[in-house]
Design an enzyme around this catalytic site. Sequence first.
Site, PDB file in Angstrom:
ATOM      1  N   VAL A 111      -1.343   2.235   1.578  1.00  7.38           N
ATOM      2  CA  VAL A 111      -1.028   0.838   1.314  1.00  7.38           C
ATOM      3  C   VAL A 111      -0.364   0.270   2.557  1.00  7.38           C
ATOM      4  O   VAL A 111       0.640   0.811   3.039  1.00  7.38           O
ATOM      5  CB  VAL A 111      -0.088   0.696   0.103  1.00  7.38           C
ATOM      6  CG1 VAL A 111       0.249  -0.776  -0.145  1.00  7.38           C
ATOM      7  CG2 VAL A 111      -0.703   1.335  -1.126  1.00  7.38           C
ATOM      8  N   VAL A 113       0.156  -3.601   5.108  1.00 11.81           N
ATOM      9  CA  VAL A 113      -0.098  -4.999   5.450  1.00 11.81           C
ATOM     10  C   VAL A 113       0.261  -5.196   6.919  1.00 11.81           C
ATOM     11  O   VAL A 113       1.256  -4.639   7.400  1.00 11.81           O
ATOM     12  CB  VAL A 113       0.726  -5.959   4.559  1.00 11.81           C
ATOM     13  CG1 VAL A 113       0.545  -7.409   4.996  1.00 11.81           C
ATOM     14  CG2 VAL A 113       0.341  -5.802   3.096  1.00 11.81           C
ATOM     15  N   GLY A 121       2.845 -12.474  -0.015  1.00 11.80           N
ATOM     16  CA  GLY A 121       2.202 -12.210  -1.297  1.00 11.80           C
ATOM     17  C   GLY A 121       0.987 -11.308  -1.232  1.00 11.80           C
ATOM     18  O   GLY A 121       0.358 -11.056  -2.276  1.00 11.80           O
ATOM     19  N   THR A 124       1.622  -7.984  -3.187  1.00  9.16           N
ATOM     20  CA  THR A 124       1.613  -8.237  -4.630  1.00  9.16           C
ATOM     21  C   THR A 124       0.194  -8.379  -5.153  1.00  9.16           C
ATOM     22  O   THR A 124      -0.168  -7.806  -6.191  1.00  9.16           O
ATOM     23  CB  THR A 124       2.425  -9.509  -4.945  1.00  9.16           C
ATOM     24  OG1 THR A 124       3.795  -9.290  -4.615  1.00  9.16           O
ATOM     25  CG2 THR A 124       2.322  -9.873  -6.420  1.00  9.16           C
ATOM     26  N   TYR A 152       8.388  -0.788  -4.758  1.00 11.74           N
ATOM     27  CA  TYR A 152       7.429  -0.583  -5.832  1.00 11.74           C
ATOM     28  C   TYR A 152       7.988  -0.762  -7.239  1.00 11.74           C
ATOM     29  O   TYR A 152       7.223  -0.828  -8.196  1.00 11.74           O
ATOM     30  CB  TYR A 152       6.763   0.783  -5.666  1.00 11.74           C
ATOM     31  CG  TYR A 152       5.883   0.806  -4.433  1.00 11.74           C
ATOM     32  CD1 TYR A 152       4.627   0.216  -4.456  1.00 11.74           C
ATOM     33  CD2 TYR A 152       6.338   1.362  -3.243  1.00 11.74           C
ATOM     34  CE1 TYR A 152       3.823   0.199  -3.324  1.00 11.74           C
ATOM     35  CE2 TYR A 152       5.535   1.352  -2.101  1.00 11.74           C
ATOM     36  CZ  TYR A 152       4.286   0.766  -2.145  1.00 11.74           C
ATOM     37  OH  TYR A 152       3.504   0.742  -1.028  1.00 11.74           O
ATOM     38  N   PHE A 445       0.108  12.736  -0.714  1.00 11.48           N
ATOM     39  CA  PHE A 445      -1.066  11.874  -0.644  1.00 11.48           C
ATOM     40  C   PHE A 445      -0.634  10.471  -0.258  1.00 11.48           C
ATOM     41  O   PHE A 445       0.544  10.154  -0.246  1.00 11.48           O
ATOM     42  CB  PHE A 445      -1.829  11.853  -1.976  1.00 11.48           C
ATOM     43  CG  PHE A 445      -1.003  11.458  -3.164  1.00 11.48           C
ATOM     44  CD1 PHE A 445      -0.977  10.132  -3.579  1.00 11.48           C
ATOM     45  CD2 PHE A 445      -0.249  12.379  -3.864  1.00 11.48           C
ATOM     46  CE1 PHE A 445      -0.223   9.739  -4.677  1.00 11.48           C
ATOM     47  CE2 PHE A 445       0.508  11.998  -4.971  1.00 11.48           C
ATOM     48  CZ  PHE A 445       0.526  10.692  -5.365  1.00 11.48           C
TER      49      PHE A 445
END
Length: 445
Positions: A111, A113, A121, A124, A152, A445
């Site tokens: 994950v 950005v 956002g 999200t 999270y 992971f």
Amino acid sequence: MSTTGTDPREPVTDTPHRPAPPADATRPAAEVRVLEPGEFRAAHALFGAALHAGGPVDDDHWALTRLSYAPGRTFGVDLPAGTLAGTAMSFGSALTVPGGARVPMAAVTRVGVRADRTRRGLLTALMREQLSDAVDRGEVAATLRASEARIYGRFGYGVASRGRNLRVTAGARFRPHAPSGGEVRLLHPEEAAPVLPSLYARILGATTRPGPIVRDEGWWAHVLRPRRSADGARAIAVHTGPDGDDGFATWTVRQEGTDFGENVLELGDLHAATPQATAGLWRFLLGIDLLRHVSAHLRPLDEPLDLFLEDPRACRTTGVGDETWLRLLDVPAALAARTWGESSGEPLRLRVHDDLFPVNDGVHLIGGGHAGGTNGAEPAPAEDGPADLECDVAGLAMAYLGDRRPSELVASGWWTAHGRAAVVRANQLFAVPAASAVPWCGTFF
């Protein structure tokens, strides 16, 4: 945990805990799309950059890394010009819950950005799309390892397992009556490829510990690839006991000082089916020449290495931290899947708050033949009415595998109790049998 608390003086709070709305909930949602396989490499590079992990992977590395990307499970958001700005992926797995059953789950990873597009956002939007996709797939839970602990909880994740970091003196002597273990042999990564996946599956199949997950072929292909880096080549050893192979360990060695032999062995993976296999692998690792220390990250809280040693101070805990975070996607199914401790009286009425998935929001009955009882049952939908205890879905995740007792969560404000007797009953119901050990995943992971 396996300990049950029955002290009626356990503190009780009066203000229900509610999940805070996402900070960026009022911003327009980004358009999230499923990435095509040809875009996976760009997504991997973006993720690496977000973690400050260097540039794009080379062709040889990518040839195996791409196998760990599951088609249809990698999401992205784009800049107006079409450049990828954020990504998130998962692979399908199964989570071991108290009692030994396994529920389908999404293993969330990679994950990230772009640094110039954070706080807008995008995360999200990615998280909500990913969780909704997992629900559509019939997955009962999602788990991840959090790079930042403050992120999270907004999406219903709670810490479900913890581990301790160890620094062990090389050459530390074992007590005469410590388990002796069996034979240990070294394997080349190419030799290990057909051995370790089936060995791990056998260990997983026999365990009663909550928390371990199923590893898919892509995970193994990525992890077992031959490699050599500044930290040295990965080494692999398998332990053989009276009934055959029953444990394995992987590690790398790095130089810590300037003199010859000033090396540290960094343990990557160690799983064993018996205490004898655990002791045998640790005995082997600590006996390797030209080492100063063995370093291990997030080992089980109950691993008895210090009890094996003549000098327990040779095994030093350097920290305790969160290992896996859990998001329950189908609360009725999750409650029905695990076994529960004995508790007298009527079923416990637990009010769960879930802003994202309304099917989870309501009162759930636990014990007394409901939500699994002690032998399992069909999941039941949430209902209305008064509750004995209240929590949000993240707070429930913290107790679900047995890492935290309900009384701890009530005392710290994660749960709300409407009566002290309910706290005692909840401790009894959520307790994991001592033979099952504390929750621990053991898969990165």
